[in-house]
Design an enzyme around this catalytic site. Structure first.
Site, short mmCIF file in Angstrom:
data_model
loop_
_atom_site.label_atom_id
_atom_site.label_comp_id
_atom_site.label_asym_id
_atom_site.label_seq_id
_atom_site.Cartn_x
_atom_site.Cartn_y
_atom_site.Cartn_z
N ASP A 15 41.18 29.91 32.01
CA ASP A 15 41.09 31.33 32.32
C ASP A 15 40.14 31.48 33.50
OD1 ASP A 15 41.34 34.09 32.16
OD2 ASP A 15 40.06 34.30 30.38
N HIS A 16 40.28 32.59 34.20
CA HIS A 16 39.37 32.91 35.29
C HIS A 16 38.21 33.74 34.74
CE1 HIS A 16 42.98 32.48 38.23
NE2 HIS A 16 42.24 31.39 38.25
N PHE B 154 41.30 38.10 32.27
CA PHE B 154 42.56 38.27 31.54
C PHE B 154 43.68 37.37 32.07
CE2 PHE B 154 40.84 42.79 32.12
CZ PHE B 154 39.90 42.65 31.12
N HIS B 155 43.36 36.10 32.37
CA HIS B 155 44.36 35.18 32.92
C HIS B 155 44.50 33.91 32.09
CE1 HIS B 155 43.48 37.01 37.20
NE2 HIS B 155 44.17 37.83 36.42
N PRO B 156 44.67 33.97 30.77
CA PRO B 156 44.81 32.73 30.01
C PRO B 156 46.13 32.02 30.30
CG PRO B 156 45.27 34.62 28.60
CD PRO B 156 44.77 35.17 29.91
#
Length: 539
Positions: free
Chosen positions: A297-298, A473-475
């Site tokens: 994730d970021h 919110f980038h899983p």
């Protein structure tokens, strides 16, 4: 008692998020293909799914969000984070930042270098173009006529223009387009909107296809597990309103439940690490150690600066006249703050000069708040968030119980590596340097978070990153694509699950490594490419 859905389908798609909507659209183009798509959420018949600023109301709302939380994270000094995921047709594209971002050509060329044939930049660029209806028109970089509408933002802010000028003063080039393969530079983000309204995957791909008699959508259904017989996925079991149903396919099951949902469904179905499944009493159908591992994730450091002598959304929000004018501007012209994506200005640069390519991304916002769902601050301020685009930390998603209603254990393992802690510290240094440029001097930026009391040494900055860091919110990566020789791979380069016939995973979970930017557009590309492979393999 298990009720059977009437008929047999050629394809069953579990999940109507970004990927599922696109796969359903493409597979149902052939009227001979009978397609069933299952969605745990409902229809997008709520005004805040369509007015862009509605993300403020959708995130953290059980009507639209799965309401997941992470475990307490050691790298975040023991904090647990909310972990929003869209629960509605269109999935996270119905509540996300609407930012159109492919990442970097090097991301996809790295996938190809891992042995994943057909996933290099030159391979995926035509797929990106085929999806688009881009305001810049048809070119070597962009396409028109596709279902994915992309437009320029419909407002501007003096303070964001000044931050862009400050980036140029630092030597970061001003560029017109982040999506040409090299996104290093500063520009305004292009957004998934059409005339001031959010353009989700449901609007662009699912709804137009629902006019076809061969596509069936079931909403408010919770997929429990796959039905696997003789080593092949032959259907799906799901629940709705206290009743249990199953649907059967003579073709394939496509799992598009996202980076949290897909590994959970696989694990409940007996596909995953045996040492995780056995304690839950789940019989192992196919042992794949990678199911639920490789979570990436970021992580962003949300630096906040008070400003003066310039307008931000904070004070406008608390003005009755200002709020009224925002509503009028949107009603009459579909312009103004109600069209805002969460971030408007982007900056891609390097955390230190030794990096081969841009490895941090800034999201600049003319507003500030403690966290999503909280009210805006009452003082004028900007948020300048820097995230590590190429993290080396890896987390896990695993079942807590066998109950489909129970949220899985989400442990992103942020800042677990020395490299990630160094990048986080360096990113805060870059932020501070940015905000001290001459272009911003008239607005007297004052560091509110992490705060001027935080020292400039590595240890202090890494701790501060743990204090203010949060998910963007980038899983991705929890059912990763890889070669058969890779014991952690879950799917092959055609997204077929190793060890189980008739089953593919098509969503962000298949990314072997995270892309260097927002992940919704890459997920759309994966879906379109997968649909082509599914149809090709069926011939």
């Amino acid at each position: 008692m298990v009720k059977r859905i009437e008929g047999e389908f050629d394809y069953i798609i579990a999940g109507a998020g970004t990927a599922g909507c696109i796969v359903a659209n493409r597979l149902s183009e052939n009227p001979k293909n009978r397609v069933l798509i299952l969605e745990a959420g409902g229809n997008d018949n709520w005004i805040w799914f369509h007015i862009p600023v509605g993300y403020l109301f959708a995130i953290g709302n059980p009507r639209s969000d799965w309401m997941f939380k992470t475990e307490p994270e050691p790298g975040l000094n023991g904090r647990a984070l909310s972990y929003p995921r869209g629960k509605v047709i269109g999935g996270s594209s119905a509540i996300n930042a609407m930012i159109s971002m492919r990442g970097q050509a090097a991301d996809y060329d790295h996938w190809r270098q891992l042995g994943l044939t057909g996933w290099g930049w030159d391979d995926v660029l035509p797929v990106f173009r085929s999806l688009e209806d881009h305001f810049l028109g048809n070119s070597e970089h962009h396409g028109t006529g596709g279902g994915w509408r992309i437009e320029a933002p419909r407002l501007s802010w003096t303070i964001l223009d000044a931050i862009g000028d400050a980036a140029e003063e630092m030597g970061i080039p001003r560029i017109p387009d982040f999506n040409t393969g090299n996104n290093e530079g500063v520009s305004y983000f292009h957004v998934n909107q059409k005339r001031g309204r959010r353009w989700s995957a449901a609007r662009g791909f699912l709804k137009p296809a629902l006019t076809r008699s061969n596509l069936r959508l079931e909403t408010n259904v919770l997929v429990d597990r796959l039905i696997i017989e003789n080593g092949r996925a032959v259907g799906v079991r799901f629940s709705r309103g206290g009743e249990t149903f199953e649907a059967r396919t003579k073709g394939e099951v496509i799992l598009s439940s996202g980076s949290v949902g897909s590994p959970a469904v696989l694990q409940r179905s007996g596909i995953g690490p045996a040492d995780w499944l056995a304690p839950l009493g789940i019989d192992v159908v196919a042992e794949r150690q990678g199911v639920g591992r490789n979570l990436q994730d970021h992580l962003q450091q949300r630096a906040i600066y008070k400003v003066s002598g310039v307008k931000t959304l904070n004070e406008t929000y608390y003005s009755l006249i200002g709020r009224g004018m925002m509503g009028v501007d949107y009603a009459l012209r579909r312009r103004g703050p109600l069209t805002m994506a969460p971030s408007q200005l982007g900056i891609f640069t390097r955390s230190d000069p030794g990096r081969e390519r841009a490895n941090i991304q800034f999201h600049a916002q003319p507003l500030s708040l403690d966290k999503f769902g909280d009210p805006l601050h009452r003082f004028p301020a900007v948020t300048v968030s820097a995230c590590n685009l190429q993290p080396t930390s890896r987390g896990t998603i695993r079942l807590r119980t066998t109950q489909a209603e129970a949220a899985p254990v989400i442990a992103p393992n942020y800042l677990a590596t020395d490299e990630d802690r160094q990048v986080a510290a360096d990113a805060i240094r870059v932020t501070r340097r940015l905000m001290k440029q001459k272009a911003l001097a008239p607005y007297r930026p004052e560091e509110y978070l992490p705060g001027s009391s935080v020292g400039d040494d590595d240890a202090s900055l890494a701790k501060a990153a743990g204090d203010i860091g949060t998910t963007i919110f980038h899983p991705v990566g929890t059912a990763k694509m890889g070669l058969a020789s890779d014991p952690s791979a879950v799917v092959d380069e055609r997204l077929r699950v190793y060890g189980v016939g008739g089953l593919r995973v098509v969503d962000a979970s298949v990314m072997p490594t995270i892309t260097s930017g927002n992940t919704n557009t890459p997920t759309a590309m994966i879906a379109a490419k997968a649909a082509g492979m599914i149809l090709e393999d069926a011939r």
